[in-house]
Scaffold this motif. Structure first.
Motif, PDB file in Angstrom:
ATOM      1  N   GLY A 156      28.824   8.245  38.070  1.00 14.77           N
ATOM      2  CA  GLY A 156      29.898   8.167  37.088  1.00 14.77           C
ATOM      3  C   GLY A 156      29.449   7.528  35.786  1.00 14.77           C
ATOM      4  N   LYS A 157      28.548   6.576  35.892  1.00 17.35           N
ATOM      5  CA  LYS A 157      28.004   5.917  34.693  1.00 17.35           C
ATOM      6  C   LYS A 157      27.339   6.938  33.769  1.00 17.35           C
ATOM      7  N   PHE A 158      26.606   7.857  34.345  1.00 13.42           N
ATOM      8  CA  PHE A 158      25.887   8.836  33.530  1.00 13.42           C
ATOM      9  C   PHE A 158      26.737  10.065  33.214  1.00 13.42           C
ATOM     10  N   TRP A 159      27.814  10.261  33.966  1.00 12.19           N
ATOM     11  CA  TRP A 159      28.698  11.397  33.713  1.00 12.19           C
ATOM     12  C   TRP A 159      29.869  11.052  32.801  1.00 12.19           C
ATOM     13  N   ASP A 214      27.017  -1.198  29.560  1.00  7.65           N
ATOM     14  CA  ASP A 214      26.339  -0.617  30.716  1.00  7.65           C
ATOM     15  C   ASP A 214      25.755   0.760  30.402  1.00  7.65           C
ATOM     16  N   ILE A 215      26.480   1.590  29.665  1.00  7.48           N
ATOM     17  CA  ILE A 215      25.982   2.949  29.419  1.00  7.48           C
ATOM     18  C   ILE A 215      24.959   2.990  28.291  1.00  7.48           C
ATOM     19  N   VAL A 216      24.963   2.017  27.405  1.00  8.66           N
ATOM     20  CA  VAL A 216      23.991   1.888  26.309  1.00  8.66           C
ATOM     21  C   VAL A 216      23.729   3.240  25.633  1.00  8.66           C
ATOM     22  N   PHE A 217      24.718   3.706  24.896  1.00  9.51           N
ATOM     23  CA  PHE A 217      24.529   4.949  24.140  1.00  9.51           C
ATOM     24  C   PHE A 217      23.914   4.600  22.791  1.00  9.51           C
ATOM     25  N   ASP A 253      20.729  13.826  23.724  1.00  3.66           N
ATOM     26  CA  ASP A 253      20.687  14.915  24.694  1.00  3.66           C
ATOM     27  C   ASP A 253      21.453  14.501  25.955  1.00  3.66           C
ATOM     28  N   LEU A 254      22.732  14.843  26.014  1.00  4.60           N
ATOM     29  CA  LEU A 254      23.574  14.434  27.137  1.00  4.60           C
ATOM     30  C   LEU A 254      23.231  15.172  28.424  1.00  4.60           C
ATOM     31  N   MET A 289      13.461   9.226  29.269  1.00  3.69           N
ATOM     32  CA  MET A 289      13.802  10.327  28.374  1.00  3.69           C
ATOM     33  C   MET A 289      15.145  10.094  27.685  1.00  3.69           C
ATOM     34  N   ILE A 290      16.102   9.497  28.400  1.00  3.82           N
ATOM     35  CA  ILE A 290      17.400   9.182  27.798  1.00  3.82           C
ATOM     36  C   ILE A 290      17.205   8.183  26.657  1.00  3.82           C
ATOM     37  N   ASN A 291      16.302   7.227  26.855  1.00  5.02           N
ATOM     38  CA  ASN A 291      16.015   6.272  25.773  1.00  5.02           C
ATOM     39  C   ASN A 291      15.353   6.959  24.586  1.00  5.02           C
TER      40      ASN A 291
END
Length: 174
Positions: free
Chosen positions: A55-58, A89-92, A34-35, A27-29
């Protein structure tokens, strides 16, 4: 999207956290802007005890408590505060213009650090999908037709082989 969030909640309640994490990553992809999806995934990792992964996702979220701040700090330290490594790593893949000021500042600081250290900024191809259009079935009509043709071929070849064999046998005895 609501149906998938319900499935994720059910997976969590039934102890299938890996499945819930996989669904959330997908879903993030699909919905990179949508944070709240990142927050939810971070919460699952936090509850499982994976503070650096939480922490990676926060990292792009506004900290709601000390646990979030500590998890983000642990994550940053695990990657030696390298902007380039963190960005990779976080790939935004979302649109930075839609983010709030704090989150934009975090990404800009990471990009500045990355450029300062490596003379490049990692760029990821943007993906976007409208909220109501997500579906877990990605098989389109062409794929379905191809599958049916393959099954038909598998069934038809032995039948044709048997007819050819009878034809050959009959031609030998005539």
């Amino acid at each position: 999207m609501g149906d998938l969030l319900y499935k994720i909640e059910q997976d969590i309640k039934e102890g299938r956290k890996k499945k819930a994490c996989d669904r959330l990553r997908n879903m993030i992809n699909q919905f990179p802007n949508d944070l709240s999806l990142r927050n939810k995934l971070g919460q699952i990792y936090f509850e499982a005890g994976f503070l650096d992964e939480a922490g990676k996702f926060w990292i792009l979220s506004t900290p709601e408590n000390n646990e979030m701040e500590n998890a983000v700090e642990i994550y940053r330290q695990s990657l030696k505060n390298s902007g380039n490594t963190i960005l990779k790593d976080i790939v935004f893949r979302g649109d930075k213009e839609l983010l709030d000021g704090r989150t934009k500042k975090i990404i800009n600081d990471l990009e500045y650090n990355s450029f300062k250290q490596t003379k490049q900024i990692p760029v990821f191809k943007a993906k976007s999908k409208e909220k109501g259009n997500y579906s877990e079935n990605h098989i389109n009509l062409l794929s379905k037709v191809g599958i049916f043709l393959l099954i038909g071929l598998i069934i038809l070849l032995p039948i044709l082989g048997i007819f050819k064999l009878f034809e050959l046998i009959s031609s030998l005895f005539v």
